[in-house]
Design a protein around this motif. Sequence first.
Motif, mmCIF file in Angstrom:
data_model
loop_
_atom_site.group_PDB
_atom_site.id
_atom_site.type_symbol
_atom_site.label_atom_id
_atom_site.label_comp_id
_atom_site.label_asym_id
_atom_site.label_seq_id
_atom_site.Cartn_x
_atom_site.Cartn_y
_atom_site.Cartn_z
ATOM 1 N N THR A 120 -22.673 -21.425 18.012
ATOM 2 C CA THR A 120 -21.131 -20.297 18.488
ATOM 3 C C THR A 120 -20.579 -22.238 17.561
ATOM 4 O OG1 THR A 120 -21.888 -19.368 20.129
ATOM 5 C CG2 THR A 120 -19.410 -19.392 19.275
ATOM 6 N N PHE A 121 -20.559 -23.264 17.641
ATOM 7 C CA PHE A 121 -19.955 -24.178 17.981
ATOM 8 C C PHE A 121 -19.349 -24.591 16.715
ATOM 9 C CE2 PHE A 121 -18.041 -28.563 16.466
ATOM 10 C CZ PHE A 121 -16.897 -28.615 17.555
ATOM 11 N N SER A 122 -20.900 -24.375 15.649
ATOM 12 C CA SER A 122 -21.116 -24.826 14.715
ATOM 13 C C SER A 122 -20.295 -23.827 13.775
ATOM 14 C CB SER A 122 -22.880 -24.817 14.066
ATOM 15 O OG SER A 122 -23.344 -25.717 14.502
ATOM 16 N N GLY A 123 -20.181 -22.484 13.997
ATOM 17 C CA GLY A 123 -19.956 -21.440 13.692
ATOM 18 C C GLY A 123 -18.213 -21.420 12.993
ATOM 19 N N VAL A 124 -17.425 -21.916 13.973
ATOM 20 C CA VAL A 124 -16.238 -22.581 14.071
ATOM 21 C C VAL A 124 -16.177 -23.082 12.614
ATOM 22 C CG1 VAL A 124 -14.288 -22.584 15.997
ATOM 23 C CG2 VAL A 124 -15.961 -20.968 16.072
ATOM 24 N N ALA A 125 -16.646 -24.472 13.229
ATOM 25 C CA ALA A 125 -16.422 -26.008 12.711
ATOM 26 C C ALA A 125 -17.281 -25.603 11.433
ATOM 27 C CB ALA A 125 -17.235 -27.032 13.353
ATOM 28 N N SER A 126 -17.850 -24.562 11.076
ATOM 29 C CA SER A 126 -18.295 -24.785 9.635
ATOM 30 C C SER A 126 -16.990 -24.413 9.106
ATOM 31 C CB SER A 126 -19.533 -24.475 9.062
ATOM 32 O OG SER A 126 -19.815 -22.918 9.610
ATOM 33 N N ASN A 127 -16.712 -23.541 9.005
ATOM 34 C CA ASN A 127 -15.256 -23.144 9.161
ATOM 35 C C ASN A 127 -13.837 -23.207 9.082
ATOM 36 O OD1 ASN A 127 -16.115 -19.796 7.700
ATOM 37 N ND2 ASN A 127 -16.786 -20.099 9.448
ATOM 38 N N VAL B 189 -19.699 -4.564 8.740
ATOM 39 C CA VAL B 189 -18.432 -4.855 7.837
ATOM 40 C C VAL B 189 -17.119 -6.092 8.785
ATOM 41 C CG1 VAL B 189 -16.097 -3.690 6.439
ATOM 42 C CG2 VAL B 189 -18.693 -2.881 6.825
ATOM 43 N N LEU B 190 -16.821 -5.523 10.013
ATOM 44 C CA LEU B 190 -16.135 -5.706 10.837
ATOM 45 C C LEU B 190 -16.476 -6.964 10.669
ATOM 46 C CD1 LEU B 190 -15.300 -3.416 13.700
ATOM 47 C CD2 LEU B 190 -14.193 -4.156 11.995
ATOM 48 N N SER B 191 -17.771 -7.757 10.666
ATOM 49 C CA SER B 191 -18.250 -9.511 10.787
ATOM 50 C C SER B 191 -17.755 -10.168 10.362
ATOM 51 C CB SER B 191 -19.754 -9.682 11.142
ATOM 52 O OG SER B 191 -19.956 -8.918 12.247
ATOM 53 N N GLY B 192 -18.120 -9.281 8.782
ATOM 54 C CA GLY B 192 -17.458 -9.549 7.726
ATOM 55 C C GLY B 192 -15.940 -10.375 6.976
ATOM 56 N N ALA B 193 -15.363 -9.059 7.540
ATOM 57 C CA ALA B 193 -14.292 -9.037 7.858
ATOM 58 C C ALA B 193 -13.447 -10.866 8.080
ATOM 59 C CB ALA B 193 -13.834 -7.477 8.717
ATOM 60 N N PHE B 194 -13.952 -10.178 10.002
ATOM 61 C CA PHE B 194 -12.880 -11.790 10.370
ATOM 62 C C PHE B 194 -13.764 -13.088 10.440
ATOM 63 C CE2 PHE B 194 -13.313 -8.984 14.099
ATOM 64 C CZ PHE B 194 -11.937 -8.580 14.284
ATOM 65 N N LEU B 195 -14.545 -12.666 9.666
ATOM 66 C CA LEU B 195 -15.352 -14.355 8.596
ATOM 67 C C LEU B 195 -14.304 -14.333 7.492
ATOM 68 C CD1 LEU B 195 -16.850 -16.262 8.917
ATOM 69 C CD2 LEU B 195 -18.687 -15.296 6.864
ATOM 70 N N THR B 196 -14.350 -13.506 6.607
ATOM 71 C CA THR B 196 -12.418 -13.578 5.817
ATOM 72 C C THR B 196 -11.928 -13.740 6.499
ATOM 73 O OG1 THR B 196 -13.985 -11.740 4.539
ATOM 74 C CG2 THR B 196 -11.760 -12.541 3.908
ATOM 75 N N MET B 245 -14.779 -15.774 15.550
ATOM 76 C CA MET B 245 -16.147 -15.881 15.422
ATOM 77 C C MET B 245 -16.490 -15.932 16.626
ATOM 78 S SD MET B 245 -16.955 -17.624 12.831
ATOM 79 C CE MET B 245 -15.461 -17.899 11.078
ATOM 80 N N SER B 246 -15.127 -15.358 17.992
ATOM 81 C CA SER B 246 -15.945 -15.621 18.755
ATOM 82 C C SER B 246 -16.184 -13.651 18.822
ATOM 83 C CB SER B 246 -14.968 -15.399 20.311
ATOM 84 O OG SER B 246 -14.767 -16.927 19.913
ATOM 85 N N LEU B 247 -14.736 -13.591 18.268
ATOM 86 C CA LEU B 247 -15.039 -11.780 17.906
ATOM 87 C C LEU B 247 -15.972 -11.127 16.893
ATOM 88 C CD1 LEU B 247 -11.722 -10.651 16.672
ATOM 89 C CD2 LEU B 247 -12.690 -9.592 18.584
ATOM 90 N N ILE B 248 -16.846 -12.382 16.473
ATOM 91 C CA ILE B 248 -18.612 -11.606 15.605
ATOM 92 C C ILE B 248 -19.318 -11.870 16.316
ATOM 93 C CG2 ILE B 248 -19.841 -12.532 13.367
ATOM 94 C CD1 ILE B 248 -16.978 -13.677 12.168
ATOM 95 N N LEU B 251 -18.888 -8.762 18.661
ATOM 96 C CA LEU B 251 -19.232 -7.581 17.879
ATOM 97 C C LEU B 251 -20.821 -7.357 17.568
ATOM 98 C CD1 LEU B 251 -16.235 -7.708 15.292
ATOM 99 C CD2 LEU B 251 -17.095 -5.714 16.627
ATOM 100 N N SER B 252 -21.696 -8.656 17.441
ATOM 101 C CA SER B 252 -23.019 -8.494 17.379
ATOM 102 C C SER B 252 -24.004 -8.357 17.993
ATOM 103 C CB SER B 252 -24.063 -10.454 16.877
ATOM 104 O OG SER B 252 -23.299 -11.157 18.280
ATOM 105 N N ARG B 253 -23.216 -8.068 19.398
ATOM 106 C CA ARG B 253 -24.433 -7.717 20.470
ATOM 107 C C ARG B 253 -23.819 -5.733 20.735
ATOM 108 N NH1 ARG B 253 -21.132 -10.933 24.837
ATOM 109 N NH2 ARG B 253 -21.546 -13.098 23.847
#
Lengths: 304, 263, 354
Positions: A120-127, B189-196, B245-248, B251-253
């Motif tokens: 999880t942290f890596s997902g955050v820190a990589s961005n 789509v929402l996961s992609g959206a939050f990453l965007t 990232m937490s929202l993603i 969501l994945s759950r």
Amino acid sequence: MTDISMSDHAVTGKTAPPAEARSMRLPTQWLGVAPFFIFAIMFLILPTLYLMLGAFQNEAGEFTFENIAALAQPSIIAAYWISIKVSLASSLIGAFAGLAIAIAIVRGGLPEWIRSATLTFSGVASNFAGVPLAFAFLATLGRLGLATVILNTLFGLNIYAHGFNILSFWGLTLTYVYFQIPLMVVIIVPAIDGLKKEWGEAAATLGATMAQYWRMVVIPVIWPSFLGTVILLFANAFGAIATAYALTGSSLNIVPILLYAQIRGDVLHNAHLGYAIAFGMIFITGLANVFYIWFRTRSERWLK
Amino acid sequence: MKSGKFWAWLVFALGAAYFFIPLIATVEFSMRMRRGEYSFDAYKVVLGDARFQATFGYSVLAAVFTIILGVLIVVPAAYWIRLRLPQLRPIVEFITLLPLVIPAIVIVFGYIRMYGSNSPLPFLATDTGTNALLVIGYATLALPYMYRAVDTGLRTIDVRTLTEAAQILGAGWGTIITRVILPNVLIAVLSGAFLTFAIVIGEFTMASLLNRPAFGPYLQNIGANRAYEPAALAIIAFAITWGCMSLIQILSRFAPRSANRPN
Amino acid sequence: MADPFLSIQHVRKSFGATTVVEDFNLDVESGEFVSFLGPSGCGKTTVLRMVAGFEEPSAGKIVVSGKDITRLKPNQRNVGMVFQAYALFPNLTVAQNIGFGLKVVGMPRADIDARVAEMLGIIKLPQMADRYPYQLSGGQQQRIALARAIAPKPKLLLLDEPLSALDAKVRVSLREEIRSIQKKLGITTIFVTHDQEEALSISDRIAVMYGGKAEQVGTPFEIYNRPATKFVANFVGTLNVLEGTVTDPAAGTVRVNSEQISLQGKLNGSKSGDTLSLALRPEAISLGRQPGRDSSLSGEISEVHFLGSVIRVRVGIGGSTVSLDTFNSPATPPPAVGEKAEISFSSSDMLVLH
């Protein structure tokens, strides 16, 4: 399971449209992917090609190598050189550190929560890149940063007196590593998960030591993903500008900052030289990718 | 076995130190604004700044438009490729990887030269056009992530079988897309959206070169002129990324699990 | 008597608070093929992994040729192992996989090549040497895995459900091949399986395991025909169970659905009025009265399944149903549902489950 796949075939067979229906439907099929291709061509491929071609033209639109040749002036060569050094150093450090962390959390026998927390942290820190990352490192290793102050007051180590500077090659590299390591972790963990436990057990029953198992199986299996990720990290660092710009202003002259200055103010007094700089950037990241593809097709025949 | 565990802990501890010390240092620095004591003054100053509100609002809006544009481009393409045009997959995957190889600064440089006021498509001649070009640029940056997210979502639900099942039951295309496919890939789509969102919100290069009043250039400007506010902004930006990232993850759950794929 | 080749003595294994294997004992002779048979979670794989060295026993010891190997590392034990999921190294060719165990001990190149060629001959895949694992079918991969395991001439071969991932047809042919290679090389083998047919067909001896213990160890014939416990009787083969009430302990008569049958000498001190579970294998029952069968019961045919060479008939007797197989004879029509029928059997074939 068998009957499901059989009914699959039955369904496919029944719904396959007759010949005329298919030719009627062809335009709609392309309609679905048309926005994607139009977008990619107009806003990704054409603008890039425009610069590529411009790099080989003079003001009058004639073909020339002058712009490329003009890249050979000392300030531009220095910029490319420092960019390559920072990108290479940060991608290699990031890759090896990231690999070590990935192996530790996947195969090191650490508790499960450490693995998920690290991912999880890596997902955050990589961005977490760009301007805010620069602020964080200024607050840590700047002249008044916490780490600088603590090292000085507690251990009597004045890192700035020893030649360290956050606005230098090592300062920038250390900052880039902050997003490079987590990116490596995120990408390589699935590859390490793909190493089956039974391979290690099979190797052990066949008399192999841990070192032999790593040399003959683990490293060859992970190598393609590892190398691919290193290339990605390299490109990632090579094109990055925001972190460096916010960290060092224009005191550290890496290529993207040079190009940025050129776009903003035409500091080189030659628009086509800007194209040539852009061409050089794509040439280097592209070369890295070509090398990777060449290497992979040559040495990894066992990959499907 | 025992020593392996020791090394794993050591590596983990070193990594944790490298990643947490800058965060702690930044938090500490951000609270030093009032002389002699810790306070949240820097945060108050930042959050009360009208330019912060304006630029942040601008970037949120740009992110929303970027997400909409990205979905409109990526979802139909990914769906059709899964369903009917698998031969295009290698080309499309190659294209979606290009933004990882071509630096953002190069892409936006191309835009400035190609779509200037004197060009056949003068995006840069008007404010609206420039805003649109920024959103377009952001959509190309987000393309690799958006495509991957949606494609993974489509793979787990096995669109082909679902579509064919719906056809057999007599559903038309409208029904298939709105009732069968979209609900099932919504999570992806929402996961992609939050990453965007996380990528776009603090983006500096494109916004700065297109002269847009976005959050990224504002951050850079504060960084060049203030002492404690940048640290507070860094923490705020980290919190936003963490939130996305937490929202993603949450969501994945809720993502549909494949029920009938035989592997 | 000579010392056994492999001796597993009072071995116990606990993971935290749960005990997976308790007090397991087994001696295996040199060249013997022994199967561990049991449902999942019975501890059979754990025992195998302790022999391989992947798990350390919580108590007890494992001795091979008089030498205690309990604390040896897996790579010092000289055992060969075949896994359920093949576990071939994906980056190595078939020949490199088979030669792996020879290469790691530093055998000269020419010797490795010769041994690999010999192994490919034994598993009948000589033309596959340069393929990669992904280019092979499951059955081929598992044969390569077998060749890889036996190439270094291990003292002991461990097979961990090697056939479970394969198609039914390949399973049968490969198990016959495993057995014939094992006999030819005379290699002592332990085979873990949950499939009783597999275990019965290829083993010298079977250890039926349940709840971390060996319920019974014996030849396939003994296990099938003289199950020592109720679990073994139920787990191995199909079993028809009838309820009976003891009427005369001295004469050994038992009432089943208002008919009397005699089970002289099998009642083990049951008292009059005790309820017993009486078990019969389908193949011990005939339809109609047959010469040499001393007991019979009457009922009504409830189901008829045509299976090709045999016809499986279910006969309702009181509240229970009995399955039996009759051979398909093209000249006579099969029995029909609803017909009255009499079944006969030898009382000596009847198992009394206590």
